[in-house]
Motif scaffolding. Structure first.
Motif, PDB file in Angstrom:
ATOM      1  N   TYR A 364      31.656  82.398  35.582  1.00 29.06           N
ATOM      2  CA  TYR A 364      30.647  83.090  34.785  1.00 29.06           C
ATOM      3  C   TYR A 364      29.318  83.262  35.487  1.00 29.06           C
ATOM      4  O   TYR A 364      28.488  84.060  35.067  1.00 29.06           O
ATOM      5  CB  TYR A 364      30.465  82.403  33.434  1.00 29.06           C
ATOM      6  CG  TYR A 364      31.639  82.676  32.543  1.00 29.06           C
ATOM      7  CD1 TYR A 364      31.697  83.842  31.794  1.00 29.06           C
ATOM      8  CD2 TYR A 364      32.732  81.816  32.504  1.00 29.06           C
ATOM      9  CE1 TYR A 364      32.796  84.137  31.016  1.00 29.06           C
ATOM     10  CE2 TYR A 364      33.843  82.101  31.738  1.00 29.06           C
ATOM     11  CZ  TYR A 364      33.869  83.264  30.993  1.00 29.06           C
ATOM     12  OH  TYR A 364      34.958  83.574  30.241  1.00 29.06           O
ATOM     13  N   SER A 512      25.831  85.124  26.697  1.00 28.51           N
ATOM     14  CA  SER A 512      25.677  86.545  26.977  1.00 28.51           C
ATOM     15  C   SER A 512      24.800  86.740  28.211  1.00 28.51           C
ATOM     16  O   SER A 512      25.019  87.667  28.984  1.00 28.51           O
ATOM     17  CB  SER A 512      25.143  87.295  25.755  1.00 28.51           C
ATOM     18  OG  SER A 512      23.853  86.853  25.432  1.00 28.51           O
ATOM     19  N   LYS A 515      26.976  86.214  31.234  1.00 30.44           N
ATOM     20  CA  LYS A 515      27.791  87.400  31.532  1.00 30.44           C
ATOM     21  C   LYS A 515      26.954  88.479  32.198  1.00 30.44           C
ATOM     22  O   LYS A 515      27.431  89.193  33.079  1.00 30.44           O
ATOM     23  CB  LYS A 515      28.420  87.947  30.250  1.00 30.44           C
ATOM     24  CG  LYS A 515      29.568  87.101  29.743  1.00 30.44           C
ATOM     25  CD  LYS A 515      30.118  87.684  28.441  1.00 30.44           C
ATOM     26  CE  LYS A 515      30.927  86.649  27.692  1.00 30.44           C
ATOM     27  NZ  LYS A 515      31.142  87.048  26.290  1.00 30.44           N
ATOM     28  N   ARG A 518      26.565  87.636  35.775  1.00 31.54           N
ATOM     29  CA  ARG A 518      27.778  87.952  36.513  1.00 31.54           C
ATOM     30  C   ARG A 518      27.836  89.447  36.823  1.00 31.54           C
ATOM     31  O   ARG A 518      28.240  89.854  37.902  1.00 31.54           O
ATOM     32  CB  ARG A 518      28.995  87.534  35.684  1.00 31.54           C
ATOM     33  CG  ARG A 518      30.310  87.843  36.350  1.00 31.54           C
ATOM     34  CD  ARG A 518      31.451  87.141  35.681  1.00 31.54           C
ATOM     35  NE  ARG A 518      31.906  87.843  34.494  1.00 31.54           N
ATOM     36  CZ  ARG A 518      32.962  87.473  33.777  1.00 31.54           C
ATOM     37  NH1 ARG A 518      33.648  86.406  34.111  1.00 31.54           N
ATOM     38  NH2 ARG A 518      33.324  88.146  32.714  1.00 31.54           N
TER      39      ARG A 518
END
Lengths: 662, 266, 240
Positions: A364, A512, A515, A518
């Motif tokens: 992640y 979130s 993410k 990432r």
């Protein structure tokens, strides 16, 4: 007194030169191709064993020795060329961390090959008679083999230097490590030289391995023990710098053999890691390295893709069915009267939790921790020492393990997350090795013996309320669930709970942001997120769960030894995450299942199962980097017309279920 | 080319929002930005132009915090922010737009906007909630996300992956993301690079429509566009301010023409 | 100009990732010419050169050199065909000496093209001769530019692509660079020159292409371009 000091200095230089030869290859390979070659130590070992084989074939003597010294490095060089061409080459253009994963797989393969061919014994390379005596000078007797090592090592280093400095190939290689694209723009096919560089590096490593094997007892584990100092040297001298490799190699050799071993043996094995951490933090490009723009570093790691075939609800049901099947394992094992599957299952589930924890930070945030065994080890020792010295409640001890691992993760993260990519991987490795070596030195951890829980009473509960698992029994039909079987449920419960907690985190604002990091870290920064803080939090969460896994790991064995924190464990857990598919949470769990399922399956046929595992891992890194969870998506286009052209890793999903089927 | 036909409806109140004082950035011996001082008024549309290598992007990076300054001071909204990190500057109201391929392609359109709104409204949740309370339960943030989706007219594709959007929609999303960070000042570094004439026009219209209340700082190579849109223009050359003024003043400036035509010895 | 061109670029589209920089760009260069490609920052000049030399590959269109299609060749292969690329950043190897930089170029380049020897080149560029054993990182901007051009000569090239050779140089060095370009052309080397500095183009080039937003918007001889104030103002000037 002075005589001893000179003797020690010579020992230091001798070892230092071996390091120089190893590090020079590693460093130039990194400089030109941006590849960090973990298998370099194994190539040295391979050289040493080939040399022994050759001397035995040709009869022991000077001629045989010289023949071995020439032929074995040449053979290993050819192997190096082949490895570059068929395994390293397909990965150019991907994130450089994939090379670390690939070469780790090669470590498993080559190491087991050596075991398979030459067995587990240790040996010493037969030296010719000329080199067995001592040479007297200034009232000291210097072993003539040491003199030989110093002379031949120096000559070899000079030869490499001259090759780099005065030949066409050397010029192209030096230019390539400065600006690859411009070399291409001059009409030179730099890619053709990669194999050569890899081959020469491998040959040098082999030479180093051979002369070392004449000096001390060598065994198949030699590779693992020299690769780490070699990395320290490369980092110290500066990634990509030949001069750095020479200075760093001698420095570390002398530091180890001439200063630490004779004077402060307690610190031996630790100082170099402290040095490595300090260098990485203060001067990441080392003593002589130039600051490199990490080429290809912007390429993302390839996360597993959830099988797009299944609806979300279906997947949830499938997951529940899996948990249900897993819950039946102790009962079925009880019915069959075979407790093996219970202990085996517990082990798999502990590792699944460990893999889950690594995936949380690797999948992640893209931070590849090469030292995650640090947290496994911390958790394991915390539980054992906690139960012996502090509490008899397992739950309190596990809480201590989680807290300690999280706290250390915060510190490691605070120091390391500023450095990115390959440097982060290296620094986490250094921390883990530091801890690993510390475990040997400390009295409270029982040194190399480790410590066990046998004879100590502990219970599952809190504040005195609870019981030992052996004192509880549940009767399910004819089956009695107690002891190990109940522990299995404890681990299963911990895994399922951890899965849901991490999943919840990923659905929250924190997750979130992970993410988004990432997807595009720079952009996340300019939305106003301090991404360093978020990555550190992810690392702490990961450390905490790894600590829990470590605690359960120790409880499962009722024993812990330093091997809980060895770098092989860090490597194995990465293998599981990649096998399953990173960045999916359930992928690593499947990966752990596949890993042990495969081990179980293979040990029926061969003791050297890592050879097969390593090969499969290498194939995964090259052909299926998104892992097993991506197989359904890959097969989807073929499904309506019948079974698709299954690649060899494609048969693995069945193995993944092994632990649940029984 | 007439300044009075400028399409936008901006208001400046004479209050300074951004002030750079003696800003210098050196790389080795090379000064990419050399003693630059300038002020920007709240509500202004300011363009920064200059030949290749003049230091425009470096200047933006110093304002956004992507690079640290060698010397000098940056004030924003009356506060010194010279040593603040990029996220801290975003929180204070300095937004930065990227070229369109820079949205979170694998996340949904809604999630792209929501992430920006979530960053802006950090005071609405505590650390524990940030870890464990699912994102769909923050009413204020989600309402704000909805409002912005309406504003940029993407509500109908809110659940699509950003990568799947058509070119024009992706551009809307990019500007929506910037808007959702609730900036007072937005930095645009060549937002129209690689676009055709019509696309450039549409993009600028969109910026003007959606970010009418923000102060804009724009690097743009299309001089015609800059002349048409800007309230004031700053011209950089070799890291220094060569000229500053209204489009009319800049158009008549001899130094500027020389810099653009090559600064040759005549 | 009816002879078959040395280099012919037709309807090329290219870009980075999803950003399209060149749109249906066409241009041609005859043997022996100096052709300039002039335009503002971001117009697509460098991208044009990078597409021709093969550092990026065009998404559509054709590029022919001496009648063979080179659109799909990479940089190494095009250079072996006789093109040389002198990048804007010069990309001198900082830790190699001037002489080593040249030797490297000698190993590469085009095997079938007559090339200059290192000795000849050092005679041509006296500054470089003095600094032959100094590392690349010690050179001034002007010397770096000379070395970058010298590398192209040593490798051997019939067509040299020069990307902003005068950028960041002091005016008297700009003049030196221009003299060199002219001398090379007299020796039979064809030049495709990318410039922001229109004076350099007007003085050197036989023909000029004006590029804007990835498209060629004007083509003409230097005399024609110089006389066309409207075009100069519209695409290069700041007066409107």
């Amino acid at each position: 007194m002075l005589g001893t000091a000179i003797q020690q200095l010579l020992d230091g230089i001798t070892l230092g030169l071996v390091y120089v030869l190893l590090a020079a290859g590693l460093s130039v390979i990194f400089g030109v191709m941006n590849v960090i070659n973990f298998a370099h130590g194994e190539l040295a070992v391979l050289g040493a064993y080939l040399a022994v084989a050759i001397t035995i074939q040709t009869g022991i003597g000077s001629t045989a020795f010289v023949a071995a010294l020439v032929i074995a490095p040449f053979l290993v060089g050819i192997i190096g060329v082949a490895l570059e061409r068929y395994t390293v080459q397909p990965l150019y253009g991907r994130n450089p961390l994939y090379h670390i994963l690939l070469t780790f797989g090669l470590v498993l393969v080559i190491n087991d090959l050596v075991y398979l061919i030459w067995g587990t014994g240790s040996f010493r390379l037969p030296r010719p008679e000329v080199l067995t005596g001592t040479i007297g000078a200034f009232g000291l007797g210097v072993s003539s083999y040491n003199v030989f090592m110093i002379v031949s090592g120096t000559l070899m280093a000079f030869a490499v230097w001259a090759l780099l400095e005065y030949t066409k190939y050397g010029l192209i290689i030096r230019a390539g490590s400065q600006d690859r694209q411009m070399v291409r723009n001059l009409g030179i096919e730099i890619d053709r030289y990669y194999s050569l560089v890899f081959g020469v590096g491998a040959g040098l490593a082999a030479f180093a391995g051979i002369i070392l094997a004449g000096n001390r007892q060598a065994n198949p584990e030699l590779g693992m023990s020299i690769i780490i100092p070699a990395f320290v040297i490369v980092v110290l001298g500066g990634l990509g710098s030949f001069k750095g490799a020479v200075v760093g190699g001698l420095l570390v050799g002398i530091l180890q053999e001439s200063i630490l071993r004779p004077w402060v043996p307690w610190l031996e094995g630790m100082v170099i890691f402290v040095l490595m951490i300090a260098i990485l933090l203060i001067r990441p490009h080392g003593l002589f390295g130039t600051e490199l723009a990490e080429e290809g570093g912007s390429e993302r790691l390839l996360a597993g893709r959830a099988g797009g075939l299944l609806e979300r609800g279906t997947r949830l049901k499938l997951g529940l069915v899996m948990v249900g099947v897993l819950a039946l394992v102790p009962i079925v094992a009880g019915l069959l009267g075979n407790q093996f599957w219970v202990t085996f299952g517990s082990r798999v589930l502990v590792w699944a939790l460990f893999a889950l924890s690594l995936d949380f930070v690797m999948g992640y945030t893209g931070l590849v921790s090469l030292g995650h065994a640090l947290f496994l080890g911390l958790g394991a020792y915390a539980v054992v020492l906690g139960l012996i010295h502090v509490t008899s409640s397992v739950f309190v001890a596990l809480a201590m393990a989680i807290a300690l691992s999280a706290a250390i993760a915060w510190i490691v993260g605070f120091l390391s997350i500023r450095v990115a990519g390959v440097y982060f991987a290296m620094i986490t490795l250094a921390f883990a090795e530091l801890y690993y070596n510390l475990l040997y030195r400390l009295e409270i951890t029982g040194g190399s013996e480790g410590i066990g829980l046998i004879g100590h009473d502990y219970y599952y509960g809190i504040a005195g309320l609870g019981a030992s698992l052996d004192d509880i029994a549940f009767f399910v039909g004819p089956v009695v669930l107690t002891g190990h079987s109940l522990f299995y449920y404890v681990v299963l419960g911990a895994l399922v709970a951890s899965y849901f907690v991490t999943r919840r985190m990923l659905q929250s604002p924190f997750g979130s942001v992970l993410k988004s990091i990432r997807e595009n870290e720079e952009r996340a920064t300019f939305l106003g997120y301090n991404t360093v803080v978020y990555k550190r939090r992810a690392f702490v969460v990961s450390g905490a769960f790894a600590g829990l896994a470590g605690g359960l790991f120790a409880l499962n064995n009722a024993f812990v030894s330093p091997s809980a924190a060895e770098w092989l464990k860090s490597g194995e857990v990465i293998v599981m995450v990649i096998l399953g598919g990173m960045g999916t949470l359930y992928g690593p769990i499947i990966g752990a299942g596949a890993f042990f399922g495969l081990e179980q399956l293979l040990t029926h046929y061969t003791g050297r199962w890592r050879l097969v595992l390593g090969t499969i891992f290498v194939l995964f890194v090259i052909f299926l980097p998104r892992g097993l969870v991506s197989v359904p998506t890959l097969l989807a286009p073929y499904l309506p017309g019948g079974p698709g052209p299954a690649a060899d890793p494609g048969q693995l999903p069945e193995d993944a279920g092994t632990e649940g089927d029984d | 080319m007439a300044a009075e036909t400028r399409p936008h409806d901006r208001r400046t109140d004479g209050e300074t929002i951004l002030e750079l004082d003696g800003l210098t950035k050196t790389f080795g011996a090379f000064a990419a930005i050399d003693d630059v001082s300038m002020t920007v008024e709240r509500g202004e549309f300011r363009s920064v132009i200059g030949p290749n290598g003049a230091g425009k992007t470096t200047l933006f990076n110093l304002i956004s915090g992507a690079l640290s300054v060698t010397e000098g001071t940056v004030y924003f909204d009356g506060e010194e922010i010279t040593d603040r990190s990029p996220p801290e500057r975003v929180a204070r109201g300095i937004g930065r737009s990227f070229q369109i391929s820079n949205v979170f392609g694998g996340l949904s359109v809604r999630e792209n906007i929501r992430l920006a709104a979530q960053a802006d409204r950090r005071s609405e949740y505590n650390l524990l909630e940030s870890f464990f309370k699912p994102t769909n339960r923050y009413e204020e943030i989600n309402a704000e996300t909805g409002r912005i989706l309406e504003r940029i007219d993407l509500t109908h594709v809110a659940e699509e992956e950003a990568d799947a959007l058509a070119y024009g929609d992706r551009r809307r999303l990019e500007i929506g993301v910037v808007l959702a960070t609730d900036p007072d000042l937005v930095l645009f570094d060549e937002p129209t690079a690689g676009m055709s004439v019509e696309e450039t026009r549409e993009t600028i219209d969109l910026i003007e429509e959606v970010l009418v209340d923000q102060t804009l700082l724009l690097i743009e190579h299309d001089i015609e566009l800059v002349m048409e849109l800007s309230d004031r223009i700053t011209v950089l050359n070799r890291g220094e301010i060569l000229a500053e003024g209204t489009p009319e003043e800049i158009a008549e400036n001899r130094d500027v023409q020389d810099a653009y035509l090559g600064g040759m010895t005549e | 100009m009816s002879a078959e061109p040395l280099l012919d670029v037709e309807n090329v589209e290219a870009g980075y990732g999803e950003t399209k920089v060149l749109r249906e760009l066409s241009l041609s260069v005859q043997e022996g010419e100096i052709v300039s490609l002039v335009g503002r920052n971001g117009a697509g000049k460098t991208t044009t050169l990078r597409s021709i030399v093969g550092i990026i590959s065009p998404t559509s269109g054709t590029i022919t050199y001496r009648g063979t299609d080179i659109a799909d060749l990479d940089a190494t292969e095009t250079v072996q065909q006789g093109l040389a690329f002198v990048p804007e950043e010069r990309q001198i190897f900082p830790e190699l000496t001037v002489k080593e930089n040249l030797e490297l170029a000698d190993y590469g380049g085009a095997p079938d093209v007559d090339s200059f020897s290192i000795g000849e080149v050092l005679e041509m560029f006296e500054n470089l001769k003095e600094r032959a054993s100094n590392p690349g990182s010690s050179l001034s901007g002007g010397e770096q530019q000379m070395l970058a051009i010298a590398r192209a000569l040593v490798g051997g090239a019939d067509l040299i692509l020069l990307d902003e050779p005068t950028e960041g140089l002091a005016p008297y060095i700009v003049q030196d660079v221009m003299d060199i370009v002219e001398e090379l052309n007299e020796r039979g080397i064809t030049i495709l020159l990318v410039e922001q500095n229109v004076h350099v183009c007007l003085e050197l080039a036989d023909r000029n292409y004006l590029i804007d937003q990835g498209e060629i918007v004007y083509e003409g001889t230097s005399a024609e371009l110089e006389a066309n104030e409207e075009i100069l103002d519209k695409y290069l000037g700041v007066t409107a």
